[in-house]
Design a protein around this motif. Structure first.
Motif, PDB file in Angstrom:
ATOM      1  N   PRO A  59       0.833  -1.203   0.000  1.00 15.21           N
ATOM      2  CA  PRO A  59       0.000   0.000   0.000  1.00 15.21           C
ATOM      3  C   PRO A  59       0.869   1.255   0.000  1.00 15.21           C
ATOM      4  CG  PRO A  59       0.028  -1.032   2.175  1.00 15.21           C
ATOM      5  CD  PRO A  59       0.762  -1.960   1.241  1.00 15.21           C
ATOM      6  N   ASN A  60       0.369   2.287  -0.614  1.00 15.18           N
ATOM      7  CA  ASN A  60       1.055   3.576  -0.630  1.00 15.18           C
ATOM      8  C   ASN A  60       0.564   4.373   0.577  1.00 15.18           C
ATOM      9  OD1 ASN A  60       2.543   5.793  -1.364  1.00 15.18           O
ATOM     10  ND2 ASN A  60       1.059   6.509  -2.873  1.00 15.18           N
ATOM     11  N   TRP A  61       1.007   3.936   1.738  1.00 16.35           N
ATOM     12  CA  TRP A  61       0.565   4.543   2.989  1.00 16.35           C
ATOM     13  C   TRP A  61       1.475   5.706   3.337  1.00 16.35           C
ATOM     14  CZ3 TRP A  61       2.798   5.332   7.763  1.00 16.35           C
ATOM     15  CH2 TRP A  61       1.931   5.732   8.769  1.00 16.35           C
ATOM     16  N   PRO A  62       0.996   6.835   3.785  1.00 16.51           N
ATOM     17  CA  PRO A  62      -0.349   7.105   4.287  1.00 16.51           C
ATOM     18  C   PRO A  62      -1.325   7.668   3.251  1.00 16.51           C
ATOM     19  CG  PRO A  62       1.087   8.908   4.897  1.00 16.51           C
ATOM     20  CD  PRO A  62       1.939   7.891   4.161  1.00 16.51           C
ATOM     21  N   GLU A  63      -0.885   7.826   2.007  1.00 15.43           N
ATOM     22  CA  GLU A  63      -1.787   8.374   0.982  1.00 15.43           C
ATOM     23  C   GLU A  63      -2.997   7.476   0.758  1.00 15.43           C
ATOM     24  OE1 GLU A  63       1.561   8.220   0.583  1.00 15.43           O
ATOM     25  OE2 GLU A  63       1.974  10.354   0.764  1.00 15.43           O
ATOM     26  N   GLU A  64      -2.811   6.167   0.777  1.00 18.55           N
ATOM     27  CA  GLU A  64      -3.918   5.223   0.618  1.00 18.55           C
ATOM     28  C   GLU A  64      -4.341   4.723   1.998  1.00 18.55           C
ATOM     29  OE1 GLU A  64      -2.294   3.267  -3.552  1.00 18.55           O
ATOM     30  OE2 GLU A  64      -2.524   2.008  -1.797  1.00 18.55           O
ATOM     31  N   GLU A  65      -5.638   4.651   2.196  1.00 23.09           N
ATOM     32  CA  GLU A  65      -6.134   4.088   3.445  1.00 23.09           C
ATOM     33  C   GLU A  65      -5.875   2.592   3.461  1.00 23.09           C
ATOM     34  OE1 GLU A  65     -10.034   5.171   4.681  1.00 23.09           O
ATOM     35  OE2 GLU A  65      -9.789   7.221   3.973  1.00 23.09           O
ATOM     36  N   LEU A  66      -5.713   2.056   4.642  1.00 25.44           N
ATOM     37  CA  LEU A  66      -5.465   0.628   4.801  1.00 25.44           C
ATOM     38  C   LEU A  66      -6.760  -0.104   5.122  1.00 25.44           C
ATOM     39  CD1 LEU A  66      -2.311   0.839   7.095  1.00 25.44           C
ATOM     40  CD2 LEU A  66      -2.369   0.513   4.618  1.00 25.44           C
ATOM     41  N   PRO A  67      -6.965  -1.288   4.537  1.00 26.63           N
ATOM     42  CA  PRO A  67      -8.155  -2.052   4.907  1.00 26.63           C
ATOM     43  C   PRO A  67      -8.039  -2.590   6.335  1.00 26.63           C
ATOM     44  CG  PRO A  67      -6.839  -3.268   3.305  1.00 26.63           C
ATOM     45  CD  PRO A  67      -6.198  -1.926   3.480  1.00 26.63           C
ATOM     46  N   PHE A  68      -6.811  -2.814   6.805  1.00 26.97           N
ATOM     47  CA  PHE A  68      -6.555  -3.233   8.174  1.00 26.97           C
ATOM     48  C   PHE A  68      -5.058  -3.133   8.419  1.00 26.97           C
ATOM     49  CE2 PHE A  68      -5.111  -6.995   6.146  1.00 26.97           C
ATOM     50  CZ  PHE A  68      -4.232  -7.591   7.033  1.00 26.97           C
TER      51      PHE A  68
END
Length: 135
Positions: A76-85
């Motif tokens: 995931p491109n965190w924190p730009e993308e929200e995480l499913p968990f």
């Protein structure tokens, strides 16, 4: 088949989580990382269609964690993308745990939304997880 009992209404469910599954480009590496972090070891492997091992299990406190190898996995491109968990872990000595996890292949992103309450690390697959001190 209906989930309703004619005299009492909906039938209550009482399921239990038996497994948490995560994907990575290298499921074995990720399983070994979490097994070491949690003080256990990979206890079982599962073959794919071609017969090679593609899933790796470990058990902690009655729960199974299964790590799959997936060639199409994208971190995931965190924190730009929200995480499913994500997972949170507690350690008696959080500073020592952070140092050891970094030695095992975790990385520490610049974005740290937990302040003094938790630390975000990225596991070897790029998936964020949090570490806390034991309360």
């Amino acid at each position: 088949m209906s989930d309703e009992n004619s005299s009492t209404g909906p039938v209550p469910l009482s399921g239990k989580i038996m497994c948490h599954a995560l994907w990575a480009r290298d499921g074995r590496r990720l399983a070994d990382f979490y097994a070491t972090a949690l003080g256990t070891e990979v206890s079982r492997t599962y073959p794919g269609e071609d017969g090679s091992d593609v899933a790796f299990a470990l058990h902690v406190d009655g729960a199974m964690y299964l790590f799959y190898t997936s060639a199409s996995y994208r971190a995931p491109n965190w924190p730009e993308e929200e995480l499913p968990f994500h997972m949170d872990f507690s350690f008696p000595d959080v500073r020592a745990a952070e140092e050891r996890l970094l030695q095992l292949g975790a990385t520490k992103p610049a974005h740290q939304p937990g302040g003094k309450y938790w630390t975000v690390l990225l596991d070897p697959s790029g998936q964020p997880f949090c570490i806390h001190g034991t309360h």
